[in-house]
Write an enzyme that holds these catalytic residues in place. Structure first.
Site, short mmCIF file in Angstrom:
data_model
loop_
_atom_site.label_atom_id
_atom_site.label_comp_id
_atom_site.label_asym_id
_atom_site.label_seq_id
_atom_site.Cartn_x
_atom_site.Cartn_y
_atom_site.Cartn_z
N ASN A 19 0.87 -1.17 0.00
CA ASN A 19 0.00 0.00 0.00
C ASN A 19 0.91 1.22 0.00
OD1 ASN A 19 -1.79 2.05 0.50
ND2 ASN A 19 -2.36 1.37 2.57
N LYS A 21 0.18 4.24 -0.39
CA LYS A 21 -0.46 5.46 0.13
C LYS A 21 -0.13 6.63 -0.80
CE LYS A 21 -0.29 3.34 4.62
NZ LYS A 21 -0.27 3.46 6.06
N HIS A 107 -9.76 1.57 4.54
CA HIS A 107 -8.51 1.71 5.29
C HIS A 107 -8.73 2.66 6.46
CE1 HIS A 107 -4.39 2.76 6.28
NE2 HIS A 107 -4.03 1.64 5.68
N GLU A 109 -7.06 5.01 7.53
CA GLU A 109 -6.80 6.43 7.20
C GLU A 109 -8.00 7.04 6.47
OE1 GLU A 109 -3.06 5.66 5.28
OE2 GLU A 109 -2.23 5.13 7.24
N GLU A 179 -5.93 -4.64 10.36
CA GLU A 179 -4.84 -3.70 10.57
C GLU A 179 -5.08 -2.91 11.85
OE1 GLU A 179 -2.76 -2.59 6.65
OE2 GLU A 179 -4.48 -1.27 6.86
N GLY A 185 2.22 2.24 10.58
CA GLY A 185 3.22 3.29 10.43
C GLY A 185 3.94 3.66 11.72
N SER A 225 2.95 -2.24 10.23
CA SER A 225 4.40 -2.38 10.44
C SER A 225 4.94 -3.76 10.10
CB SER A 225 4.77 -1.96 11.86
OG SER A 225 4.47 -0.58 12.06
P1 PGA Z 1 2.49 0.22 7.58
O1 PGA Z 1 1.07 0.49 6.93
O2 PGA Z 1 3.00 -1.09 7.04
O3 PGA Z 1 3.35 1.38 7.20
O4 PGA Z 1 2.28 0.13 9.06
C1 PGA Z 1 0.15 -0.55 6.68
C2 PGA Z 1 -1.11 0.00 6.07
O5 PGA Z 1 -1.54 1.09 6.45
O6 PGA Z 1 -1.71 -0.64 5.19
#
Ligand code: PGA
Length: 263
Positions: A19, A21, A107, A109, A179, A185, A225
């Protein structure tokens, strides 16, 4: 003795999805995919589905670039509406018309910064499925929710709201991504035991709604992560069918190692 969980897990082909982003210029995006595909061409021997979910402007270029590789290209969102006066939106039939077959939906976000609620996400899932696009449906709890011991309830609610209007045939076309928001992140990964516990719970919930055979066919990815050095342990859990990878998917070598850890 036959290990049934292991057998079921190995029957579900793994998915490793990057992803990206809102990252990378067009030039950087091309360089990343080229480097990734050249590493995977020599080092990847598995049969997992490898996806890169890239920003909208790069979808067609990326599709063209990965044409003869093991990589597929997905989108990161789509509208709940098909067509019309929705300035700034991109719809599922648009994605289908450029042959995009996976899309991340719901997601955290999107839920947090763009106010997407369960109802909207359910409508987006419908839009994607209507056009033959596989939704990667995301769910997961915030830290406060886990600390209050309400994480199972919240995830169950998100899954029910987003997916339980689907019939048994349609739900099998959905990929779920658990998630935990506190792991996204942050460099703080859920332990393999925490991931497995939640994935097993989601599968149990699916079994309650649709029966065991349907639940066993549905892929549940872990995200938050995921890195080269923790991927193998997470992916070896009985109910973890791969990963949704943010930050680590922006580096070709790191993402390739995560892909290789899925077997
Ligand atoms: P990350 O993000 O691996 O940077 O923690 C995962 C995601 O948001 O899909």
């Amino acid at each position: 003795m036959l290990n049934l969980d292991y057998n079921l897990n190995s029957m579900r082909k793994k998915i490793v999805a990057g992803n990206w982003k809102m990252n990378k210029t067009a030039e950087e995006a091309v360089a990343l995919v080229k480097e990734l595909s050249s590493i995977l061409a020599t080092e990847f021997k598995g049969d997992s589905t490898i996806l890169v979910c890239v920003p909208f402007p790069y979808l067609t270029t990326m599709k063209e670039l990965v044409k003869d590789t093991s990589i597929s290209v997905g989108a990161q969102n789509c509208s709940q509406f098909d067509w019309g006066a929705y300035t700034g939106e991109t719809s599922a039939p648009m994605l289908a018309s450029i042959k995009i077959d996976h899309v991340i939906l719901g997601h955290s976000e999107r839920r947090q910064y763009f106010g997407e609620d369960g109802k909207t996400i359910a409508a987006k899932v419908d839009a994607a499925l209507k056009y033959g696009i596989t939704p990667l449906f995301c769910c997961g709890e915030q830290l406060e929710v886990r600390e209050a011991g309400k994480h199972f309830d919240l995830v169950r609610q998100q899954v029910a709201e987003g997916l339980f209007h689907l019939n048994a045939e349609s739900i099998q076309k959905v990929v779920i991504a658990y998630e935990p928001v506190w792991a996204i992140g942050t460099g703080k990964t859920a332990s393999a035991a925490q991931a497995q516990e939640m994935h097993a719970l989601i599968r149990q919930q699916l079994a309650g709604q649709y029966g065991k055979a349907v639940a066993d066919a549905i892929k549940i990815l872990y995200g938050g992560s995921v890195k080269a050095d923790n991927a193998a342990e997470l992916f070896s859990c009985a109910d973890v069918d791969g990963g949704l990878v943010g930050g680590a998917s922006l580096k070709a070598r790191e993402f390739a190692e995560i892909v290789k850890a899925a077997r």
